[in-house]
Design a protein around this motif. Structure first.
Motif, PDB file in Angstrom:
ATOM      1  N   ALA A 112       0.826  -1.212   0.000  1.00  0.00           N
ATOM      2  CA  ALA A 112       0.000   0.000   0.000  1.00  0.00           C
ATOM      3  C   ALA A 112       0.859   1.260   0.000  1.00  0.00           C
ATOM      4  CB  ALA A 112      -0.925  -0.007   1.219  1.00  0.00           C
ATOM      5  N   ILE A 113       1.986   1.218   0.699  1.00  0.00           N
ATOM      6  CA  ILE A 113       2.890   2.368   0.717  1.00  0.00           C
ATOM      7  C   ILE A 113       3.431   2.637  -0.676  1.00  0.00           C
ATOM      8  CG2 ILE A 113       5.150   3.183   1.526  1.00  0.00           C
ATOM      9  CD1 ILE A 113       4.548   1.669   4.171  1.00  0.00           C
ATOM     10  N   ARG A 114       3.809   1.582  -1.362  1.00  0.00           N
ATOM     11  CA  ARG A 114       4.323   1.756  -2.722  1.00  0.00           C
ATOM     12  C   ARG A 114       3.261   2.326  -3.663  1.00  0.00           C
ATOM     13  NH1 ARG A 114       7.166  -3.005  -1.320  1.00  0.00           N
ATOM     14  NH2 ARG A 114       5.500  -4.349  -2.081  1.00  0.00           N
ATOM     15  N   ARG A 115       2.012   1.913  -3.454  1.00  0.00           N
ATOM     16  CA  ARG A 115       0.930   2.406  -4.319  1.00  0.00           C
ATOM     17  C   ARG A 115       0.596   3.860  -4.038  1.00  0.00           C
ATOM     18  NH1 ARG A 115      -1.509  -2.645  -3.089  1.00  0.00           N
ATOM     19  NH2 ARG A 115      -2.899  -1.577  -1.618  1.00  0.00           N
ATOM     20  N   ASP A 116       0.502   4.207  -2.743  1.00  0.00           N
ATOM     21  CA  ASP A 116       0.072   5.565  -2.391  1.00  0.00           C
ATOM     22  C   ASP A 116       0.648   5.953  -1.031  1.00  0.00           C
ATOM     23  OD1 ASP A 116      -1.113   8.000  -2.092  1.00  0.00           O
ATOM     24  OD2 ASP A 116      -3.184   7.293  -2.257  1.00  0.00           O
ATOM     25  N   PRO A 117       1.906   6.402  -0.986  1.00  0.00           N
ATOM     26  CA  PRO A 117       2.544   6.730   0.300  1.00  0.00           C
ATOM     27  C   PRO A 117       1.857   7.875   1.035  1.00  0.00           C
ATOM     28  CG  PRO A 117       3.895   7.471  -1.545  1.00  0.00           C
ATOM     29  CD  PRO A 117       2.821   6.604  -2.124  1.00  0.00           C
ATOM     30  N   GLY A 118       1.152   8.750   0.308  1.00  0.00           N
ATOM     31  CA  GLY A 118       0.492   9.882   0.942  1.00  0.00           C
ATOM     32  C   GLY A 118      -0.635   9.500   1.872  1.00  0.00           C
ATOM     33  N   ARG A 119      -1.056   8.247   1.838  1.00  0.00           N
ATOM     34  CA  ARG A 119      -2.124   7.794   2.737  1.00  0.00           C
ATOM     35  C   ARG A 119      -1.625   7.600   4.168  1.00  0.00           C
ATOM     36  NH1 ARG A 119      -4.910   2.796  -0.587  1.00  0.00           N
ATOM     37  NH2 ARG A 119      -5.593   3.967  -2.435  1.00  0.00           N
ATOM     38  N   PHE A 120      -0.315   7.613   4.342  1.00  0.00           N
ATOM     39  CA  PHE A 120       0.238   7.198   5.629  1.00  0.00           C
ATOM     40  C   PHE A 120       0.918   8.353   6.370  1.00  0.00           C
ATOM     41  CE2 PHE A 120      -0.029   3.434   3.019  1.00  0.00           C
ATOM     42  CZ  PHE A 120      -0.567   2.500   3.897  1.00  0.00           C
ATOM     43  N   ARG A 121       0.800   8.265   7.683  1.00  0.00           N
ATOM     44  CA  ARG A 121       1.536   9.174   8.567  1.00  0.00           C
ATOM     45  C   ARG A 121       2.250   8.319   9.601  1.00  0.00           C
ATOM     46  NH1 ARG A 121      -1.615  14.078  11.294  1.00  0.00           N
ATOM     47  NH2 ARG A 121      -1.290  14.968   9.216  1.00  0.00           N
ATOM     48  N   VAL A 122       3.551   8.512   9.717  1.00  0.00           N
ATOM     49  CA  VAL A 122       4.396   7.698  10.600  1.00  0.00           C
ATOM     50  C   VAL A 122       4.872   8.521  11.781  1.00  0.00           C
ATOM     51  CG1 VAL A 122       6.698   6.641  10.771  1.00  0.00           C
ATOM     52  CG2 VAL A 122       5.179   6.007   8.895  1.00  0.00           C
ATOM     53  N   LEU A 123       4.837   7.930  12.962  1.00  0.00           N
ATOM     54  CA  LEU A 123       5.497   8.495  14.140  1.00  0.00           C
ATOM     55  C   LEU A 123       6.545   7.498  14.610  1.00  0.00           C
ATOM     56  CD1 LEU A 123       5.787   8.578  17.455  1.00  0.00           C
ATOM     57  CD2 LEU A 123       5.691  10.752  16.276  1.00  0.00           C
ATOM     58  N   THR A 124       7.751   7.968  14.768  1.00  0.00           N
ATOM     59  CA  THR A 124       8.817   7.156  15.322  1.00  0.00           C
ATOM     60  C   THR A 124       9.785   8.095  16.039  1.00  0.00           C
ATOM     61  OG1 THR A 124      10.493   5.476  14.814  1.00  0.00           O
ATOM     62  CG2 THR A 124      10.211   7.243  13.206  1.00  0.00           C
ATOM     63  N   GLY A 125      10.805   7.575  16.669  1.00  0.00           N
ATOM     64  CA  GLY A 125      11.729   8.473  17.369  1.00  0.00           C
ATOM     65  C   GLY A 125      12.723   7.735  18.238  1.00  0.00           C
ATOM     66  N   ASP A 126      13.442   8.517  19.030  1.00  0.00           N
ATOM     67  CA  ASP A 126      14.514   7.976  19.869  1.00  0.00           C
ATOM     68  C   ASP A 126      14.565   8.734  21.185  1.00  0.00           C
ATOM     69  OD1 ASP A 126      16.068   6.256  17.747  1.00  0.00           O
ATOM     70  OD2 ASP A 126      15.753   8.211  16.807  1.00  0.00           O
ATOM     71  N   ARG A 127      15.084   8.049  22.190  1.00  0.00           N
ATOM     72  CA  ARG A 127      15.398   8.732  23.440  1.00  0.00           C
ATOM     73  C   ARG A 127      16.813   9.301  23.336  1.00  0.00           C
ATOM     74  NH1 ARG A 127      14.162   4.784  28.318  1.00  0.00           N
ATOM     75  NH2 ARG A 127      15.045   3.228  26.900  1.00  0.00           N
ATOM     76  N   PRO A 128      17.024  10.533  23.774  1.00  0.00           N
ATOM     77  CA  PRO A 128      18.357  11.148  23.665  1.00  0.00           C
ATOM     78  C   PRO A 128      19.275  10.658  24.772  1.00  0.00           C
ATOM     79  CG  PRO A 128      16.810  12.700  24.635  1.00  0.00           C
ATOM     80  CD  PRO A 128      16.013  11.481  24.292  1.00  0.00           C
ATOM     81  N   THR A 129      19.884   9.501  24.540  1.00  0.00           N
ATOM     82  CA  THR A 129      20.763   8.916  25.548  1.00  0.00           C
ATOM     83  C   THR A 129      22.204   8.791  25.067  1.00  0.00           C
ATOM     84  OG1 THR A 129      20.132   6.702  24.788  1.00  0.00           O
ATOM     85  CG2 THR A 129      18.903   7.617  26.646  1.00  0.00           C
ATOM     86  N   GLY A 130      22.531   9.439  23.955  1.00  0.00           N
ATOM     87  CA  GLY A 130      23.887   9.382  23.431  1.00  0.00           C
ATOM     88  C   GLY A 130      23.889   9.204  21.926  1.00  0.00           C
ATOM     89  N   ARG A 131      25.072   9.056  21.368  1.00  0.00           N
ATOM     90  CA  ARG A 131      25.209   8.961  19.916  1.00  0.00           C
ATOM     91  C   ARG A 131      24.559   7.695  19.353  1.00  0.00           C
ATOM     92  NH1 ARG A 131      31.576  10.657  18.956  1.00  0.00           N
ATOM     93  NH2 ARG A 131      31.309  12.922  19.182  1.00  0.00           N
ATOM     94  N   LEU A 132      23.952   7.827  18.199  1.00  0.00           N
ATOM     95  CA  LEU A 132      23.399   6.674  17.505  1.00  0.00           C
ATOM     96  C   LEU A 132      24.521   5.899  16.822  1.00  0.00           C
ATOM     97  CD1 LEU A 132      20.170   8.256  15.963  1.00  0.00           C
ATOM     98  CD2 LEU A 132      20.439   7.027  18.134  1.00  0.00           C
ATOM     99  N   HIS A 133      24.310   4.593  16.672  1.00  0.00           N
ATOM    100  CA  HIS A 133      25.361   3.736  16.129  1.00  0.00           C
ATOM    101  C   HIS A 133      24.852   2.927  14.936  1.00  0.00           C
ATOM    102  CE1 HIS A 133      23.337   0.535  18.309  1.00  0.00           C
ATOM    103  NE2 HIS A 133      23.570   1.122  19.468  1.00  0.00           N
ATOM    104  N   LEU A 134      25.709   2.061  14.421  1.00  0.00           N
ATOM    105  CA  LEU A 134      25.364   1.289  13.231  1.00  0.00           C
ATOM    106  C   LEU A 134      24.163   0.368  13.457  1.00  0.00           C
ATOM    107  CD1 LEU A 134      28.871   0.366  11.781  1.00  0.00           C
ATOM    108  CD2 LEU A 134      27.111   1.758  10.681  1.00  0.00           C
ATOM    109  N   GLY A 135      23.997  -0.114  14.678  1.00  0.00           N
ATOM    110  CA  GLY A 135      22.811  -0.910  14.981  1.00  0.00           C
ATOM    111  C   GLY A 135      21.547  -0.102  14.790  1.00  0.00           C
ATOM    112  N   HIS A 136      21.569   1.158  15.248  1.00  0.00           N
ATOM    113  CA  HIS A 136      20.420   2.048  15.031  1.00  0.00           C
ATOM    114  C   HIS A 136      20.215   2.318  13.540  1.00  0.00           C
ATOM    115  CE1 HIS A 136      21.541   3.545  19.240  1.00  0.00           C
ATOM    116  NE2 HIS A 136      20.349   3.001  19.367  1.00  0.00           N
ATOM    117  N   TYR A 137      21.328   2.515  12.843  1.00  0.00           N
ATOM    118  CA  TYR A 137      21.206   2.878  11.431  1.00  0.00           C
ATOM    119  C   TYR A 137      20.542   1.766  10.629  1.00  0.00           C
ATOM    120  CZ  TYR A 137      22.115   4.094   6.643  1.00  0.00           C
ATOM    121  OH  TYR A 137      21.929   4.366   5.318  1.00  0.00           O
TER     122      TYR A 137
END
Length: 367
Positions: free
Chosen positions: A34-59
Motif C-alpha cells: 500500500a505504501i508503494r501504491r500511495d505513500p500519501g495515505r500514511f503518517r508515521v510516528l517514530t523516534g529515539d530517546r536522547p541517551t547518546g550517539r546513535l550507532h550502526l545498529g540504530h542505522y
C-alpha cells in the motif's frame, strides 16, 4: 478506504497464510504494498530517546528505514523523547548535548527536516496533556505487565523505580496519537508496546467518540532489522562501549573493529547460529557493500580474522564517509540545528493543539 478526522486509513487485505509467517508479518507485507501504491495515505510516528550517539545498529535497524519511507513520500513525525530519560540522572545532566547530537545524526543519515517533522517531546504541551486522559483508559496491571516496561525496570540499575517508568506505554500512545499516526515502524519485540496504543485509541473512541473514531488504531510496520552484535559479541549498546557510532572517526572505527571478538576457526563462513560473532562482522560488511553475506564470507575464505576485520573496516569507513562529512558540516552550524528544532516544534504544536481541541470536544470539556 476510510477516513479518520482527515487522516486517510487504507483498507488492506492480508496475503494468504504462509507457514512460519506471523499475522503481523503478513500485515506488514500488505502495508508495504500500500505504501508503494500511495505513500500519501500514511503518517508515521517514530523516534529515539536522547541517551547518546546513535550507532550502526540504530542505522541498519531503524534510521535507514526512516529515510526510505521519507523518500517514498510518507509523512513523517520524528520525536526526540526527552521526557522519557528523566529517570536517568546521568543522561538528564547532558540533555541539550544529546538532543543536538540526535539532530546531527538525523541530518547525517539523510533525514530531511522539510519533509520530516523533528521535535522534542517536552516542547509540545498539548501532546503531554493527552497523557492524563490516556492513563485513565489503562489499568496499572496492564502497564506493569507490559514487556518493555518490565525490561526497562529490570535494566534500570536503580534501587527504586519512579512512577514515570510505568507511564512509558501511555507516553508512547500520546506521542503516536497526537498526530494521528496510522503507521509505526517497530521490531517484533515492540508489538506489545504498540498494542497499548491501539488499546488506548480503541477505548477512547468507544468512550468518547459517539460513533465517530477520534483516533486511528495505528498499524505496526515490522522492520526486518538485521541482528548486529557489538564488538564484544554481546548486544550492541551505547552504554557498553561496543558500538560503532555514526560520529566515530575512521581511526576510531578501525580500532573498534580490530578489537572485535571472533573465534579460533581461521576459515571465514557466514553461520549466525554457530558462529555469531564472526557472522555479525560478515553481515556488517555485507550491509555496507550491499552484498550477500555468504558471498562476502566466501571471498574472505581462509584469510582468517585479520582479513575479515580488514574487509569490515574498509566497508564501514567507505559507507559512513558521506554521513560523517554531512555531520561534520552541520556540527559547525549550531544555530541551524536549533532552527530545525524550532520549526519542527512549531509544526508539532499546531497538530497537537488541534488534536487536543478535538479531544476536549469529544470529552465535553470545553469551558
Amino acid at each position: 478506504m476510510s477516513t479518520v478526522l482527515g487522516v486517510e486509513q487504507p483498507v488492506l487485505s492480508s496475503p494468504p497464510d504462509v507457514p512460519g509467517v506471523s499475522a503481523a508479518q503478513r500485515r506488514s507485507a500488505s502495508l508495504e504494498e500500500a505504501i508503494r501504491r500511495d505513500p500519501g495515505r500514511f503518517r508515521v510516528l517514530t523516534g529515539d530517546r536522547p541517551t547518546g550517539r546513535l550507532h550502526l545498529g540504530h542505522y541498519f535497524g531503524t534510521l535507514h528505514n526512516r529515510v526510505r519511507l521519507q523518500n517514498l513520500g510518507v509523512e513523517m513525525f520524528l520525536v526526540i523523547a526527552d521526557y522519557q530519560v528523566l529517570t536517568d540522572r546521568d543522561v538528564a545532566d547532558h540533555l541539550t548535548e544529546y538532543v543536538e547530537g540526535l539532530v546531527l545524526d538525523y541530518l547525517a543519515v539523510g533525514i530531511d527536516p522539510d519533509r520530516t517533522t523533528i521535535f522534542a517531546h517536552s516542547a509540545v504541551p498539548a501532546l503531554n496533556q493527552l497523557l492524563l486522559p490516556f492513563l485513565s483508559l489503562v489499568s496499572t496491571a496492564e502497564l506493569s505487565r507490559n514487556p518493555t516496561v518490565k525490561d526497562e525496570i529490570a535494566n534500570s540499575r536503580q534501587s527504586s523505580v519512579s512512577g514515570l517508568m510505568f507511564t512509558y506505554p501511555a507516553h508512547q500512545a500520546a506521542d503516536i496519537l497526537f498526530c494521528k499516526a496510522n503507521l509505526v515502524p517497530v521490531g517484533q519485540d515492540q508489538l506489545p508496546h504498540l498494542e497499548v496504543t491501539r488499546t488506548v485509541a480503541r477505548r477512547f473512541n468507544d468512550r468518547y467518540g459517539s460513533g465517530a473514531a477520534v483516533f486511528p488504531e495505528p498499524d505496526a510496520l515490522l522492520s526486518a532489522a538485521p541482528l548486529l552484535l557489538g564488538t564484544d559479541g554481546t548486544k550492541m549498546s551505547k552504554s557498553r562501549g561496543n558500538a560503532i557510532s555514526l560520529a566515530s572517526s575512521a581511526d576510531e572505527t578501525a580500532k573498534l573493529i580490530r578489537g572485535a571478538k571472533t573465534d579460533a576457526d581461521r576459515h571465514i563462513t557466514y553461520d549466525p547460529v554457530t558462529r555469531a560473532e564472526v557472522s555479525s562482522l560478515v553481515l556488517l560488511a555485507a550491509l555496507c557493500l550491499n552484498r550477500d553475506p555468504h558471498r562476502v564470507a566466501e571471498d574472505i575464505g581462509a584469510g582468517g580474522a585479520a582479513a575479515l576485520k580488514r574487509t569490515v573496516t574498509e566497508a564501514v569507513n567507505e559507507y559512513l564517509a558521506p554521513m560523517r562529512a554531512r555531520r561534520a558540516r552541520y556540527a559547525q552550524e549550531r544555530t541551524y540545528l536549533r532552527h530545525i528544532l524550532r520549526e519542527g516544534i512549531g509544526r508539532a504544536n499546531a497538530v497537537a493543539e488541534s488534536t487536543l481541541d478535538e479531544v476536549r470536544t469529544a470529552m465535553n470539556a470545553l469551558y
